[in-house]
Design a protein around this motif. Structure first.
Motif, PDB file in Angstrom:
ATOM      1  N   THR A 133     -96.462  -7.053  19.632  1.00 21.74           N
ATOM      2  CA  THR A 133     -96.062  -5.166  19.200  1.00 21.74           C
ATOM      3  C   THR A 133     -96.570  -5.651  16.840  1.00 21.74           C
ATOM      4  O   THR A 133     -96.851  -4.407  16.491  1.00 21.74           O
ATOM      5  CB  THR A 133     -94.077  -5.006  19.230  1.00 21.74           C
TER       6      THR A 133
ATOM      7  N   LEU B 180     -99.934  -6.008  16.018  1.00 22.70           N
ATOM      8  CA  LEU B 180    -100.667  -4.125  16.351  1.00 22.70           C
ATOM      9  C   LEU B 180    -100.125  -3.263  15.363  1.00 22.70           C
ATOM     10  O   LEU B 180    -100.967  -2.548  14.941  1.00 22.70           O
ATOM     11  CB  LEU B 180    -100.221  -3.626  17.865  1.00 22.70           C
ATOM     12  N   THR B 181     -99.030  -3.389  15.252  1.00 23.51           N
ATOM     13  CA  THR B 181     -98.555  -2.094  13.977  1.00 23.51           C
ATOM     14  C   THR B 181     -99.170  -2.815  12.970  1.00 23.51           C
ATOM     15  O   THR B 181     -99.158  -2.008  12.259  1.00 23.51           O
ATOM     16  CB  THR B 181     -97.146  -2.381  14.337  1.00 23.51           C
TER      17      THR B 181
ATOM     18  N   GLY C  48    -105.225  -7.354  20.774  1.00 27.03           N
ATOM     19  CA  GLY C  48    -104.782  -6.586  19.332  1.00 27.03           C
ATOM     20  C   GLY C  48    -106.816  -6.676  18.946  1.00 27.03           C
ATOM     21  O   GLY C  48    -107.052  -6.171  17.820  1.00 27.03           O
TER      22      GLY C  48
ATOM     23  N   ARG D  62     -94.001   3.807  14.005  1.00 23.24           N
ATOM     24  CA  ARG D  62     -95.677   3.053  14.401  1.00 23.24           C
ATOM     25  C   ARG D  62     -95.482   2.394  16.002  1.00 23.24           C
ATOM     26  O   ARG D  62     -95.716   1.772  17.081  1.00 23.24           O
ATOM     27  CB  ARG D  62     -96.226   2.700  13.672  1.00 23.24           C
TER      28      ARG D  62
ATOM     29  N   LYS E  72     -94.433   2.928  19.153  1.00 23.55           N
ATOM     30  CA  LYS E  72     -95.625   3.062  20.048  1.00 23.55           C
ATOM     31  C   LYS E  72     -96.708   2.236  21.318  1.00 23.55           C
ATOM     32  O   LYS E  72     -96.550   1.869  22.011  1.00 23.55           O
ATOM     33  CB  LYS E  72     -96.107   3.495  19.039  1.00 23.55           C
ATOM     34  N   TYR E  73     -97.030   0.421  19.558  1.00 23.40           N
ATOM     35  CA  TYR E  73     -97.203  -0.202  20.460  1.00 23.40           C
ATOM     36  C   TYR E  73     -96.677  -0.958  21.567  1.00 23.40           C
ATOM     37  O   TYR E  73     -96.910  -1.760  22.669  1.00 23.40           O
ATOM     38  CB  TYR E  73     -97.419  -1.336  19.299  1.00 23.40           C
TER      39      TYR E  73
ATOM     40  N   MET F 263     -96.796   1.291  24.578  1.00 20.43           N
ATOM     41  CA  MET F 263     -98.468   0.122  25.353  1.00 20.43           C
ATOM     42  C   MET F 263     -98.115  -0.954  26.260  1.00 20.43           C
ATOM     43  O   MET F 263     -98.736  -0.810  26.919  1.00 20.43           O
ATOM     44  CB  MET F 263     -99.082   0.739  23.833  1.00 20.43           C
TER      45      MET F 263
END
Ligand code: TLP
Length: 348
Positions: A67, A70-71, A99, A221, A224-225, A228
């Motif tokens: 996470t 990805l952020t 990613g 942010r 949100k990941y 996902m």
């Protein structure tokens, strides 16, 4: 009476009675709506302990790390990390598979990179190169043998990162072990990093969960990941309740795991056929080598397990013993006796 002596990992720790009670009575809500009061309380507590603005409860350390990555990064970005670190070695290549990131690995000494190595790994702008976007550090370093980055080394790496405008992520799965070994507050270690992942479910003994901490905008942010990745949980307060107990009650006792690991390592180092680099044993992990016995780690681990002692292997010739609440000082002489017995079978 235990069936066997547990030294495979601190992930095997069971929740305490106090955790079970807290879990049974935890107020809950739907955490995807941000309405679980216990998760919110854990996230606030975790953020405060790390000295960060905000935090996010995640199901595992692996999810916390991916996470964060990805952020921080986008597809095609390069991530600088140590060649034996968990993100690179044990997270199923998630940074590339999920990613599209490119790892650039740096070979540390017992897992520890020095600032110059990190600096040398950063390549300047060139049409051929993936752009460097993030530096990852693991403290304590698992495969390095639970080794610890001291604050001077972290400050040096942070200086490199700042000069190159790169953010830093800490895989602090065992940050509290590092903090105890250094005699500092965990937030001192976290202060060099933009984001920090730490585990509640290792030595701290919670049954499930990790936390990712950072700036408020970063964590929104990241939320949100996490969704996902399928990590948006509902009445997660049931497990977050154990995490609160873990943070409030279970940190100081990690010192006991460190002294047990040290005593175990010193004992193992005296057994003919076993080699231990005692300089690496500063937290709760002991890595030792059995190559002098003319056998591999798997064969050694099997025989030790038949004697009632479980450890994990570091093939081809090393094993790992991790101390935790599941292991007591009284078990140290028993492990040493069993290990000596296994060795004597090969030394003739
Ligand atoms: N480590 C586990 C295994 O995956 C090897 C262990 O037994 O030590 N970062 C570090 C430094 C870790 O050691 C681990 C787990 C993780 C991340 C991942 O945490 P989880 O297992 O919660 O995904």
């Amino acid at each position: 009476m235990k069936d066997y002596i547990e030294l495979r990992s601190d992930t095997t720790t069971h929740p305490t009675e106090e955790m079970r009670e807290a879990m049974g009575s935890a107020p809950v809500g739907d955490d995807v709506f941000g309405e679980d009061p216990t998760v919110n309380a854990l996230e606030a507590l975790a953020a405060a302990k790390m000295g960060k603005e905000a935090a996010l409860f995640v199901p595992s350390g692996t999810m916390g790390n991916i996470t964060a990555l990805l952020t921080h990064c986008k597809r095609g970005d390069e991530v600088i990390l140590e060649s034996e670190c968990h993100i690179y070695y044990y997270e199923v290549g998630g940074l590339s598979a999920l990613g599209g990131m490119v790892p650039r690995s740096v070979r540390g000494e017992n897992g520890l990179m020095d600032p110059k190595q990190v600096e040398d790994s950063i390549r300047g702008a060139n049409i051929h190169y993936a752009p460097p976007a993030l530096i990852c550090v693991e403290n304590t370093h698992n495969r390095g043998g639970g080794t610890v980055y001291d604050l001077g080394r972290l400050a040096g790496i942070k200086d490199v990162a700042d000069r190159h405008g790169l953010p830093m992520h800490l895989d602090g799965a065992r940050i509290f072990n590092a903090a105890i070994a250094l005699g500092v507050d965990a937030s001192r270690i976290a202060s060099y990093f933009d984001s920090v992942q730490f585990c509640l479910s290792k030595g701290l003994s919670a049954p499930v969960g990790s936390v990712l901490a950072g700036r408020r905008d970063f964590i929104s942010r990241a939320r949100k990941y996490r969704k996902m990745l399928g990590g948006g949980m509902r009445q997660a307060g049931i497990i977050a309740a154990a995490g609160i107990v873990a943070l409030e009650k279970m940190v100081d006792r990690l010192a006991e795991d460190h002294s047990n690991a040290r005593a175990l390592a010193e004992g193992l180092s005296k057994i003919p056929g076993i080699a231990v680099d005692l300089s690496t044993v500063v937290t709760n992990i002991v890595v030792f080598d059995v190559s002098k016995l003319g056998i591999g780690s798997d064969a050694f681990a099997e025989r030790l397990s038949a004697q009632g002692v479980k450890m994990t292997t570091r093939p081809p010739y090393k094993l790992r013993a991790v101390t935790s609440r599941m292991f007591t000082a009284e078990e140290i002489p028993i492990v040493l006796e069993k290990a000596a017995k296994v060795c004597s079978g090969f030394l003739g």
